[in-house]
Design an enzyme around this catalytic site. Sequence first.
Site, PDB file in Angstrom:
ATOM      1  N   ARG A 185      -1.628  12.227  -0.381  1.00  0.00           N
ATOM      2  CA  ARG A 185      -2.419  10.986  -0.356  1.00  0.00           C
ATOM      3  C   ARG A 185      -3.068  10.807   1.014  1.00  0.00           C
ATOM      4  NH1 ARG A 185      -1.284   5.450   1.163  1.00  0.00           N
ATOM      5  NH2 ARG A 185      -2.059   3.897  -0.331  1.00  0.00           N
ATOM      6  N   SER A 239       0.840  -1.205   0.000  1.00  0.00           N
ATOM      7  CA  SER A 239       0.000   0.000   0.000  1.00  0.00           C
ATOM      8  C   SER A 239       0.875   1.255   0.000  1.00  0.00           C
ATOM      9  CB  SER A 239      -0.956  -0.049   1.195  1.00  0.00           C
ATOM     10  OG  SER A 239      -1.883   1.009   1.131  1.00  0.00           O
TER      11      SER A 239
END
Length: 294
Positions: A113, A88
């Site tokens: 993000r 991830s």
Amino acid sequence: MNAYIFPGQGAQFVGMGLDLYEKYPLAQELFEKANDILGFSITDIMFQGTPDELKQTKVTQPAIYLHSVILSKVMGDSFKPDMVAGHSLGEFSALVANGALNFEDGLKLVSQRAQAMQKACELQPSTMAAVLGLEDALVEKLCEETEGIVVPANYNCPGQLVISGEVAAIQAACEKMKEAGARRALVLPVGGAFHSPLMEPAREELAAAIAATQFKEPSCPVYQNVTTTAVTGSKEIQENLIAQLTAPVKWTQSVQQMLADGAKTFTEIGPGKVLQGLVKKIDRSAETQGVELT
């Protein structure tokens, strides 16, 4: 072949990176640069903050990125990856490690993000749950049969899958998993449905940030969460990074592909040993190690 792997959210601990800061001038320089880029003292939180402060997504993600990337930088000439992968968030660390991104741009993207994901989490109550002891195909089937949004999010290793979605749908799916014989189906203490369709607003925001960032051709392949295969083209790397926010992390399949492509040793770069444990569960014969700095 040497595979270098980089952990994601959940690997953080208070005090992480302090040894690097105190021992290496390069680490100190990069940490101070990070404080300037982020506009707050992330080193204060990393080195002596509380677990709750460190657990905030906007802090956790840059903190893990910094620990991983700075550790790889201070390794100097001994850092020689033939292939890289990250779980991830760890994919951004992997892309700095193979030269596709520079340190500053990687940090800015990770921070953007994290903030985009935080905002998406606040739009709708959502969560994730760990499911242990069921075949992947059965977990997928039970998710499909559950009303509401609930999807497989992390294929961590055989028999360990994380699902993600709306709170009520996750709770209903967990009951189905237990009835189907799951050893555990446990709602996790996370504030959002990462790697699910509920991250769509964050995906759009991240897409704009990635489009404005320069990516270079990497020095070795990255095995990305979305495709699980060796990727070397900078355009494809960018597309996969964007898709990753709403798509599952196929860690099991990525490690299996790396092994098939000749990986012999998996070195985890960053806090904790979570990925070493997962690699061993995927293939007991695989060699794993952390970083021993002299």
